[in-house]
Write an enzyme that holds these catalytic residues in place. Structure first.
Site, PDB file in Angstrom:
ATOM      1  N   LEU A  79      23.715  73.686  35.339  1.00  0.00           N
ATOM      2  CA  LEU A  79      22.268  73.422  35.428  1.00  0.00           C
ATOM      3  C   LEU A  79      21.442  74.702  35.402  1.00  0.00           C
ATOM      4  CD1 LEU A  79      23.423  70.632  36.349  1.00  0.00           C
ATOM      5  CD2 LEU A  79      21.598  70.555  38.043  1.00  0.00           C
ATOM      6  N   TYR A 151      13.463  78.103  25.168  1.00  0.00           N
ATOM      7  CA  TYR A 151      14.104  77.033  25.949  1.00  0.00           C
ATOM      8  C   TYR A 151      14.755  76.012  25.018  1.00  0.00           C
ATOM      9  CZ  TYR A 151      14.367  73.266  29.479  1.00  0.00           C
ATOM     10  OH  TYR A 151      14.788  72.269  30.338  1.00  0.00           O
TER      11      TYR A 151
HETATM   12  P1  NAD Z   1      14.803  74.620  38.484  1.00  0.00           P
HETATM   13  O1  NAD Z   1      14.059  75.742  37.865  1.00  0.00           O
HETATM   14  O2  NAD Z   1      14.363  74.118  39.813  1.00  0.00           O
HETATM   15  O3  NAD Z   1      16.355  74.953  38.613  1.00  0.00           O
HETATM   16  C1  NAD Z   1      17.035  75.863  37.794  1.00  0.00           C
HETATM   17  C2  NAD Z   1      17.924  76.709  38.682  1.00  0.00           C
HETATM   18  O4  NAD Z   1      18.666  77.637  37.855  1.00  0.00           O
HETATM   19  C3  NAD Z   1      17.120  77.561  39.664  1.00  0.00           C
HETATM   20  O5  NAD Z   1      17.680  77.470  40.948  1.00  0.00           O
HETATM   21  C4  NAD Z   1      17.248  78.986  39.098  1.00  0.00           C
HETATM   22  O6  NAD Z   1      17.130  79.985  40.081  1.00  0.00           O
HETATM   23  C5  NAD Z   1      18.622  78.911  38.459  1.00  0.00           C
HETATM   24  N1  NAD Z   1      18.825  79.901  37.394  1.00  0.00           N
HETATM   25  C6  NAD Z   1      17.985  80.225  36.379  1.00  0.00           C
HETATM   26  N2  NAD Z   1      18.535  81.174  35.609  1.00  0.00           N
HETATM   27  C7  NAD Z   1      19.766  81.444  36.135  1.00  0.00           C
HETATM   28  C8  NAD Z   1      20.806  82.343  35.792  1.00  0.00           C
HETATM   29  N3  NAD Z   1      20.707  83.144  34.725  1.00  0.00           N
HETATM   30  N4  NAD Z   1      21.915  82.373  36.565  1.00  0.00           N
HETATM   31  C9  NAD Z   1      22.030  81.574  37.661  1.00  0.00           C
HETATM   32  N5  NAD Z   1      21.066  80.695  38.027  1.00  0.00           N
HETATM   33  C10 NAD Z   1      19.950  80.644  37.273  1.00  0.00           C
HETATM   34  O7  NAD Z   1      14.786  73.432  37.413  1.00  0.00           O
HETATM   35  P2  NAD Z   1      15.405  71.974  37.483  1.00  0.00           P
HETATM   36  O8  NAD Z   1      14.323  71.027  37.170  1.00  0.00           O
HETATM   37  O9  NAD Z   1      16.203  71.780  38.709  1.00  0.00           O
HETATM   38  O10 NAD Z   1      16.362  71.998  36.215  1.00  0.00           O
HETATM   39  C11 NAD Z   1      17.774  72.104  36.341  1.00  0.00           C
HETATM   40  C12 NAD Z   1      18.398  71.958  34.968  1.00  0.00           C
HETATM   41  O11 NAD Z   1      18.078  70.694  34.407  1.00  0.00           O
HETATM   42  C13 NAD Z   1      17.929  73.014  33.955  1.00  0.00           C
HETATM   43  O12 NAD Z   1      19.021  73.399  33.158  1.00  0.00           O
HETATM   44  C14 NAD Z   1      16.917  72.263  33.124  1.00  0.00           C
HETATM   45  O13 NAD Z   1      16.832  72.791  31.829  1.00  0.00           O
HETATM   46  C15 NAD Z   1      17.491  70.863  33.139  1.00  0.00           C
HETATM   47  N6  NAD Z   1      16.428  69.872  32.906  1.00  0.00           N
HETATM   48  C16 NAD Z   1      15.547  69.553  33.898  1.00  0.00           C
HETATM   49  C17 NAD Z   1      14.540  68.636  33.635  1.00  0.00           C
HETATM   50  C18 NAD Z   1      13.538  68.224  34.687  1.00  0.00           C
HETATM   51  O14 NAD Z   1      12.622  67.487  34.368  1.00  0.00           O
HETATM   52  N7  NAD Z   1      13.657  68.616  35.921  1.00  0.00           N
HETATM   53  C19 NAD Z   1      14.419  68.062  32.357  1.00  0.00           C
HETATM   54  C20 NAD Z   1      15.324  68.447  31.377  1.00  0.00           C
HETATM   55  C21 NAD Z   1      16.337  69.338  31.667  1.00  0.00           C
END
Ligand code: NAD
Ligand code: UDP
Ligand code: UDP
Length: 324
Positions: A79, A151
């Site tokens: 994630l 992204y």
């Molecule tokens: P978020 O930003 O809260 O969580 C992402 C996490 O990844 C954070 O804790 C961040 O610190 C960590 N992170 C970022 N870069 C990193 C790296 N290089 N190494 C280690 N950790 C790293 O976002 P979220 O909404 O919880 O999203 C989680 C995942 O789900 C992401 O991959 C996102 O693309 C995907 N996603 C989320 C949604 C949504 O609506 N929430 C929709 C589509 C996809």
């Protein structure tokens, strides 16, 4: 068809201290698994998993997925990646590195350990879609040089890598295409629409509508999404996805603003700001495949999910009195 093996497993969750990741860790811990939560805290925080730290089956590690990682695990949920446009555009090169180098490292780890690996992909792979609602066989319409490309193309490349590791090295992969998901533990300054509108409404500030607000999204509550992710991970090894996970209940951004204003009882008024470049006009998942493969569909209605999210933000930002 479900994988019948429900034994406790050693599970790595990258991005585990983020919004979705923290809920996923919580659920996996509750199911008795051993969880290794890895995060570089770019958008996540220790606070999101503070309540899990005392659990003997939970471990938290600071690590950036763009660097190799050598641990022994049986399942990986990948994630790690900032998800809000404001955050992923802040350092776009790092965003692409996180998706692409991060995927290579986690796939390399899965290859060495034989772990099953799930990628948190996104509806952004469909870009600004001409096919509506979006089905998994639609290849999308993404601007490869626009502001969202770091992204969108990063996530598309990660999907390519997952399928190539599967074909070339026989990895057990699962690819979930997640649509807009919201809930407690979104960052108050995250910049995404649900958190922005709730924080603005609770503070009695203007609600910022980008463009004319006629663009649509379909919002899924986090608990439903976590059910879908775990359900996909547990499917038979022949099932790879991509599988859409989201709530097909579509609404315009204006409608969302009006609902939030009404639910909070806020006096906030709507103000209009320029529409960011390449902002998709419409988005709604076709979740037929998830229904067939995982017997999954979202259960939480928008108003119920928004109410729970508002409770969280009220407590977080100490705005209990405002807007009531
Ligand atoms: P978020 O930003 O809260 O969580 C992402 C996490 O990844 C954070 O804790 C961040 O610190 C960590 N992170 C970022 N870069 C990193 C790296 N290089 N190494 C280690 N950790 C790293 O976002 P979220 O909404 O919880 O999203 C989680 C995942 O789900 C992401 O991959 C996102 O693309 C995907 N996603 C989320 C949604 C949504 O609506 N929430 C929709 C589509 C996809
Ligand atoms: N890798 C890792 N942990 C492991 C195994 C590999 O982080 O347990 C990383 C390592 O950086 C490697 C990448 O994953 O470069 C891809 O691994 P793979 O075995 O596919 O490729 P190679 O090692 O041949 O480059
Ligand atoms: N949006 C808005 N006001 C805000 C934040 C976002 O009108 O304060 C709009 C944004 O332009 C987009 C939609 O809400 O059309 C969803 O934005 P978000 O950043 O949550 O997610 P994404 O665009 O990645 O779906």
């Amino acid at each position: 068809m479900k994988d019948s093996d429900q034994l406790p497993r050693r599970i790595l969750v990258t991005g585990g201290a983020g919004f979705l990741g923290s809920h996923l860790c919580e659920r996996l811990i509750g199911q008795g698994h051993e969880v290794l939560c890895l995060d570089n805290y770019f958008t996540g925080s220790k606070q999101n998993v503070a309540h899990l730290l005392a659990r003997p089956n939970f471990e938290l590690v600071r690590h950036d997925v763009t660097f190799p990682l050598y641990v022994e695990v049986e399942q990986i949920y990948n994630l790690a990646c900032p998800a809000s446009p404001v955050h992923y555009q802040h350092d776009p090169v790092q965003t692409t590195k996180t998706s692409v180098h991060g995927a290579i490292n986690m796939l390399g780890l899965a290859k060495r350990t034989g772990a099953r690996i799930l990628q948190a992909s996104t509806s952004e792979v469909y870009g600004d879609p001409e096919v509506h609602p979006q089905t998994e066989d639609y290849w999308g319409r993404v601007n490869p040089v626009g502001l969202r490309a770091c992204y969108d193309e990063g996530k598309r490349c990660a999907e390519t890598l997952f399928f190539d590791y599967q074909r070339q090295h026989g990895l057990e992969i699962k690819v979930a295409r997640i649509f807009n998901t919201y809930g407690p533990r979104m960052h108050p300054n995250d910049g995404r629409v649900v958190s922005n509108f709730i924080v603005q409404a609770l503070a009695g500030k203007d609600i910022t509508i980008y463009g004319d607000g006629s663009q649509t999204r379909s919002f899924c509550y986090v608990d439903d999404l976590v059910d879908g992710l775990i359900g996909l991970m547990q499917t038979d090894s022949a099932i790879t996805g991509p599988v859409n996970l989201g709530n097909p209940d579509e609404c315009s951004i204006i409608e969302l603003a009006e609902r939030i204003v009404s639910l909070t009882g806020s006096g906030s008024k709507l103000v209009y700001r320029p529409l960011p470049a390449d902002d998709p006009v419409q988005r709604r998942p076709d979740i037929t495949l998830a229904g067939e493969l995982l017997d999954w569909s979202p259960a939480v209605q928008l108003e119920e999910g928004l109410a729970a999210t508002m409770d969280y933000f009220r407590a977080q930002v100490g705005l209990q009195e405002v807007g009531q």
